[in-house]
Write a protein that holds these residues in place. Structure first.
Motif, PDB file in Angstrom:
ATOM      1  N   ILE A 161       0.827  -1.223   0.079  1.00  0.00           N
ATOM      2  CA  ILE A 161      -0.076  -0.111  -0.117  1.00  0.00           C
ATOM      3  C   ILE A 161       0.836   1.268  -0.077  1.00  0.00           C
ATOM      4  O   ILE A 161       0.407   2.367  -0.262  1.00  0.00           O
ATOM      5  N   ALA A 162       2.021   1.241   0.417  1.00  0.00           N
ATOM      6  CA  ALA A 162       3.112   2.362   0.725  1.00  0.00           C
ATOM      7  C   ALA A 162       3.469   2.888  -0.925  1.00  0.00           C
ATOM      8  O   ALA A 162       3.557   3.972  -1.070  1.00  0.00           O
ATOM      9  N   VAL A 163       3.390   1.897  -1.919  1.00  0.00           N
ATOM     10  CA  VAL A 163       3.772   2.452  -3.241  1.00  0.00           C
ATOM     11  C   VAL A 163       2.661   2.065  -4.166  1.00  0.00           C
ATOM     12  O   VAL A 163       2.702   2.077  -5.545  1.00  0.00           O
ATOM     13  N   ALA A 164       1.695   1.831  -3.766  1.00  0.00           N
ATOM     14  CA  ALA A 164       0.443   1.488  -4.554  1.00  0.00           C
ATOM     15  C   ALA A 164       0.096   2.913  -5.417  1.00  0.00           C
ATOM     16  O   ALA A 164      -0.373   2.894  -6.559  1.00  0.00           O
ATOM     17  N   ILE A 165      -0.218   3.901  -4.801  1.00  0.00           N
ATOM     18  CA  ILE A 165      -0.678   4.942  -5.797  1.00  0.00           C
ATOM     19  C   ILE A 165       0.433   5.459  -6.618  1.00  0.00           C
ATOM     20  O   ILE A 165       0.020   5.984  -7.696  1.00  0.00           O
ATOM     21  N   PRO A 166       1.625   5.629  -6.343  1.00  0.00           N
ATOM     22  CA  PRO A 166       2.474   5.988  -7.381  1.00  0.00           C
ATOM     23  C   PRO A 166       2.711   5.059  -8.512  1.00  0.00           C
ATOM     24  O   PRO A 166       2.804   5.411  -9.686  1.00  0.00           O
ATOM     25  N   ILE A 167       2.523   3.779  -8.123  1.00  0.00           N
ATOM     26  CA  ILE A 167       2.484   2.615  -9.200  1.00  0.00           C
ATOM     27  C   ILE A 167       1.464   2.867 -10.038  1.00  0.00           C
ATOM     28  O   ILE A 167       1.428   2.759 -11.321  1.00  0.00           O
ATOM     29  N   TYR A 168       0.276   3.106  -9.411  1.00  0.00           N
ATOM     30  CA  TYR A 168      -1.002   3.213 -10.213  1.00  0.00           C
ATOM     31  C   TYR A 168      -0.819   4.439 -11.138  1.00  0.00           C
ATOM     32  O   TYR A 168      -1.391   4.432 -12.185  1.00  0.00           O
ATOM     33  N   LEU A 169      -0.418   5.610 -10.544  1.00  0.00           N
ATOM     34  CA  LEU A 169      -0.255   6.797 -11.653  1.00  0.00           C
ATOM     35  C   LEU A 169       0.903   6.704 -12.665  1.00  0.00           C
ATOM     36  O   LEU A 169       0.392   6.945 -13.652  1.00  0.00           O
ATOM     37  N   MET A 170       1.795   5.758 -12.248  1.00  0.00           N
ATOM     38  CA  MET A 170       2.592   5.694 -13.281  1.00  0.00           C
ATOM     39  C   MET A 170       2.279   4.684 -14.382  1.00  0.00           C
ATOM     40  O   MET A 170       2.521   4.990 -15.652  1.00  0.00           O
ATOM     41  N   TYR A 171       1.644   3.735 -13.935  1.00  0.00           N
ATOM     42  CA  TYR A 171       1.026   2.705 -15.071  1.00  0.00           C
ATOM     43  C   TYR A 171      -0.046   3.144 -15.743  1.00  0.00           C
ATOM     44  O   TYR A 171      -0.087   2.903 -17.085  1.00  0.00           O
TER      45      TYR A 171
END
Length: 317
Positions: A161-171
């Motif tokens: 969950i700590a990197v979920a939002i950045p990965i979602y935006l990047m993807y």
């Protein structure tokens, strides 16, 4: 002399100790198998039996859960059902007994196929890249090797969950959201750290003299790696592949966040199986039972290598 001998002697466990240890292991195995057995039993229950209280251990088995898992159904009038003619399959017969007809196949098999492609694809890449990186760390002088190894391991310390939002935006910007390629790359990146750490320990245990002798005989470094190191590291590679596959196969958080349609895997899909009046627990149990089969078969096929891999360092030493 006698004192030195006694100091190095190994105390053999008594028969009572072995018996107690055996009982504990058997009890632990039984306790861990109870939920799996209950899921398997629930997959053959009818919806009323699956939610009965007290829970039913003795019941009339039915394939309704599997039929509901593989099909979509619509409710129809008895007159319409009688006009269709005789049932064409066991699922058709079960569905009509509930005053419904089969409207078409469900999305379970496409989601199951996605799980197979993503899990096995990411496992292959993680083990392949992890083997090369582990060999490099094991055999060559790498600047700041300890720091790099710790950095690689630290990527597994963060909760998803700590990197979920950045990965979602990047993807989303890269167009990798809801794609099998995006999930394979993500799971590979997560699993590479585990693969490097596990495989480095295995490769460290392989004597360098084997490779040096092969290169004296005319082998290149790559040939020595392929023909000398890899065959001896097979046990470690198999053990690492199982651990990587288990993570990729069961992963839920990223699958829920990054997939919703064409690339959705089984873990986020199974809980969405809804029947009339609520959750269709027999269908959920049927989907879970089938979902367990590939990882179970893969582990059984590699069980010998897994056991040898776990004890590899101790045996070599």
């Amino acid at each position: 002399m006698s004192s030195a001998t006694s100091a190095h002697s190994v105390v053999e466990p008594s028969a009572t100790t072995k018996r107690i240890a055996g009982i504990i292991v058997v009890l632990y195995a039984v306790i861990t198998m109870v939920p799996l057995a209950w899921i398997f039993m629930t997959s053959f229950k009818s919806p009323p039996d699956s939610i009965s209280y007290p829970p039913k251990v003795v019941f009339t088995p039915t394939l309704e859960g599997y039929c509901n898992l593989f099909t979509t159904r619509t409710r129809q009038t008895p007159e319409y059902i009688q006009s269709l003619g005789p049932p064409q399959s066991i699922c058709d017969e079960i569905t009509r007994s509930r005053n419904m007809v089969i409207a078409g196949p469900s999305n379970y098999w496409p989601r199951f196929t996605n799980s197979m492609v993503i899990a096995f694809g990411s496992t292959f890449l993680a083990v392949f890249l992890g083997t090369l990186a582990a060999y490099g760390f094991s055999r060559f002088r790498v600047p700041l090797a300890d720091d790099l190894m710790f950095f690689i391991l630290s990527t597994r310390m963060m909760p998803p969950i700590a990197v979920a939002i950045p990965i979602y935006l990047m993807y989303r910007e890269l167009g990798l959201s809801d794609t099998a390629l995006g999930m394979i790359l993500l799971y590979t990146a997560v699993n590479v750290s585990l693969a490097v750490w596990l495989l480095k320990g295995f490769i460290d245990e392989i004597p360098r003299e084997y490779e040096e002798a092969a290169m004296i005989d005319g082998y290149t470094r790559l040939q020595a790696f392929r023909k000398v190191v890899l065959p001896q590291a097979t046990t470690g590679i198999a053990a690492t592949a199982i651990f990587c596959l288990i993570f990729a196969w069961n992963e839920y958080a990223f699958a829920v966040l990054l997939t919703s349609g064409s690339a959705q895997t089984s873990p986020p899909f199974i809980p969405t199986i809804i029947g009339e009046g609520g959750m269709d627990w027999p269908a959920v149990a049927a989907g879970t039972t089938i979902f367990l089969v590939p990882i179970l078969v893969f582990t059984i096929l590699l069980r010998k290598q897994l056991l040898r891999g776990i004890t590899f360092g101790a045996v070599r030493k």
